[in-house]
Design a protein around this motif. Structure first.
Motif, PDB file in Angstrom:
ATOM      1  N   LEU A 178       0.828  -1.204   0.000  1.00  0.00           N
ATOM      2  CA  LEU A 178       0.000   0.000   0.000  1.00  0.00           C
ATOM      3  C   LEU A 178       0.863   1.254   0.000  1.00  0.00           C
ATOM      4  N   LEU A 179       0.396   2.279  -0.682  1.00  0.00           N
ATOM      5  CA  LEU A 179       1.068   3.575  -0.760  1.00  0.00           C
ATOM      6  C   LEU A 179       0.347   4.586   0.119  1.00  0.00           C
ATOM      7  N   HIS A 180       1.074   5.601   0.514  1.00  0.00           N
ATOM      8  CA  HIS A 180       0.457   6.732   1.218  1.00  0.00           C
ATOM      9  C   HIS A 180       1.204   8.001   0.826  1.00  0.00           C
ATOM     10  N   ARG A 181       0.567   9.114   1.049  1.00  0.00           N
ATOM     11  CA  ARG A 181       1.197  10.403   0.773  1.00  0.00           C
ATOM     12  C   ARG A 181       1.763  10.939   2.079  1.00  0.00           C
ATOM     13  N   GLY A 182       3.051  11.214   2.105  1.00  0.00           N
ATOM     14  CA  GLY A 182       3.719  11.717   3.299  1.00  0.00           C
ATOM     15  C   GLY A 182       3.412  13.183   3.544  1.00  0.00           C
TER      16      GLY A 182
ATOM     17  N   GLY B  91      -7.289 -10.873  -2.703  1.00  0.00           N
ATOM     18  CA  GLY B  91      -8.537 -11.623  -2.725  1.00  0.00           C
ATOM     19  C   GLY B  91      -9.586 -11.051  -1.788  1.00  0.00           C
ATOM     20  N   CYS B  92      -9.288 -11.020  -0.497  1.00  0.00           N
ATOM     21  CA  CYS B  92     -10.299 -10.609   0.484  1.00  0.00           C
ATOM     22  C   CYS B  92     -10.119  -9.169   0.968  1.00  0.00           C
ATOM     23  N   ALA B  93      -9.072  -8.493   0.517  1.00  0.00           N
ATOM     24  CA  ALA B  93      -8.808  -7.086   0.823  1.00  0.00           C
ATOM     25  C   ALA B  93      -8.531  -6.820   2.298  1.00  0.00           C
ATOM     26  N   ILE B  94      -8.044  -7.833   3.043  1.00  0.00           N
ATOM     27  CA  ILE B  94      -7.648  -7.581   4.428  1.00  0.00           C
ATOM     28  C   ILE B  94      -6.295  -6.862   4.415  1.00  0.00           C
ATOM     29  N   ASP B  95      -6.121  -5.878   5.288  1.00  0.00           N
ATOM     30  CA  ASP B  95      -4.856  -5.159   5.417  1.00  0.00           C
ATOM     31  C   ASP B  95      -4.026  -5.835   6.491  1.00  0.00           C
TER      32      ASP B  95
ATOM     33  N   ILE C 123       4.268 -12.879   6.337  1.00  0.00           N
ATOM     34  CA  ILE C 123       4.344 -14.223   6.908  1.00  0.00           C
ATOM     35  C   ILE C 123       3.083 -14.519   7.711  1.00  0.00           C
ATOM     36  N   GLU C 124       2.607 -13.549   8.479  1.00  0.00           N
ATOM     37  CA  GLU C 124       1.366 -13.757   9.218  1.00  0.00           C
ATOM     38  C   GLU C 124       0.167 -13.844   8.276  1.00  0.00           C
ATOM     39  N   TRP C 125       0.200 -13.134   7.152  1.00  0.00           N
ATOM     40  CA  TRP C 125      -0.856 -13.233   6.134  1.00  0.00           C
ATOM     41  C   TRP C 125      -1.020 -14.687   5.708  1.00  0.00           C
ATOM     42  N   ARG C 126       0.090 -15.376   5.613  1.00  0.00           N
ATOM     43  CA  ARG C 126       0.077 -16.767   5.174  1.00  0.00           C
ATOM     44  C   ARG C 126      -0.120 -17.749   6.327  1.00  0.00           C
TER      45      ARG C 126
ATOM     46  N   PRO D 162      -9.578 -13.451  11.250  1.00  0.00           N
ATOM     47  CA  PRO D 162      -8.906 -12.152  11.408  1.00  0.00           C
ATOM     48  C   PRO D 162      -8.658 -11.836  12.873  1.00  0.00           C
ATOM     49  N   GLU D 163      -7.490 -11.258  13.129  1.00  0.00           N
ATOM     50  CA  GLU D 163      -7.161 -10.804  14.464  1.00  0.00           C
ATOM     51  C   GLU D 163      -7.740  -9.420  14.671  1.00  0.00           C
ATOM     52  N   PRO D 164      -7.935  -8.983  15.916  1.00  0.00           N
ATOM     53  CA  PRO D 164      -8.576  -7.673  16.172  1.00  0.00           C
ATOM     54  C   PRO D 164      -7.911  -6.497  15.464  1.00  0.00           C
ATOM     55  N   GLY D 165      -6.587  -6.532  15.245  1.00  0.00           N
ATOM     56  CA  GLY D 165      -5.890  -5.416  14.619  1.00  0.00           C
ATOM     57  C   GLY D 165      -5.988  -5.381  13.112  1.00  0.00           C
ATOM     58  N   LEU D 166      -6.497  -6.463  12.484  1.00  0.00           N
ATOM     59  CA  LEU D 166      -6.586  -6.513  11.029  1.00  0.00           C
ATOM     60  C   LEU D 166      -7.944  -6.002  10.577  1.00  0.00           C
ATOM     61  N   THR D 167      -7.964  -5.363   9.418  1.00  0.00           N
ATOM     62  CA  THR D 167      -9.185  -4.746   8.918  1.00  0.00           C
ATOM     63  C   THR D 167      -9.543  -5.317   7.557  1.00  0.00           C
ATOM     64  N   ALA D 168     -10.707  -5.880   7.432  1.00  0.00           N
ATOM     65  CA  ALA D 168     -11.200  -6.321   6.125  1.00  0.00           C
ATOM     66  C   ALA D 168     -12.015  -5.193   5.519  1.00  0.00           C
ATOM     67  N   LEU D 169     -11.751  -4.886   4.272  1.00  0.00           N
ATOM     68  CA  LEU D 169     -12.459  -3.820   3.586  1.00  0.00           C
ATOM     69  C   LEU D 169     -13.536  -4.403   2.690  1.00  0.00           C
ATOM     70  N   SER D 170     -14.611  -3.679   2.512  1.00  0.00           N
ATOM     71  CA  SER D 170     -15.659  -4.145   1.599  1.00  0.00           C
ATOM     72  C   SER D 170     -15.226  -3.865   0.169  1.00  0.00           C
ATOM     73  N   HIS D 171     -15.705  -4.661  -0.755  1.00  0.00           N
ATOM     74  CA  HIS D 171     -15.329  -4.508  -2.170  1.00  0.00           C
ATOM     75  C   HIS D 171     -16.218  -3.526  -2.843  1.00  0.00           C
TER      76      HIS D 171
END
Length: 67
Positions: free
Chosen positions: A21-25, A40-44, A49-52, A58-67
């Protein structure tokens, strides 16, 4: 001979890829944010390694985004 190699896929949806992911500084320049998004599922997530390898929910700190 059996292999212990885990497939490199999302633990939630099975997708085989993710995007950096990119961001503007503060100075307006674009740069990598240090996080990734599953193609695939758009989780951030912060660690590929943990993604795999993490548990398949999902753990509490991970965010799934709607498509």
């Amino acid at each position: 001979m059996s292999s212990t190699h885990r497939p490199y896929r999302c633990r939630l949806c099975g997708a085989a890829s993710y995007q950096r992911l990119l961001h503007r500084g503060p100075d307006g320049a674009m740069g990598y944010s240090g996080t990734y998004r599953c193609s695939g599922c758009a989780i951030d997530f912060a660690d590929p390694i943990e993604w795999r390898d993490a548990p398949a929910e999902p753990e509490p700190g991970l965010t799934a985004l709607s498509h």
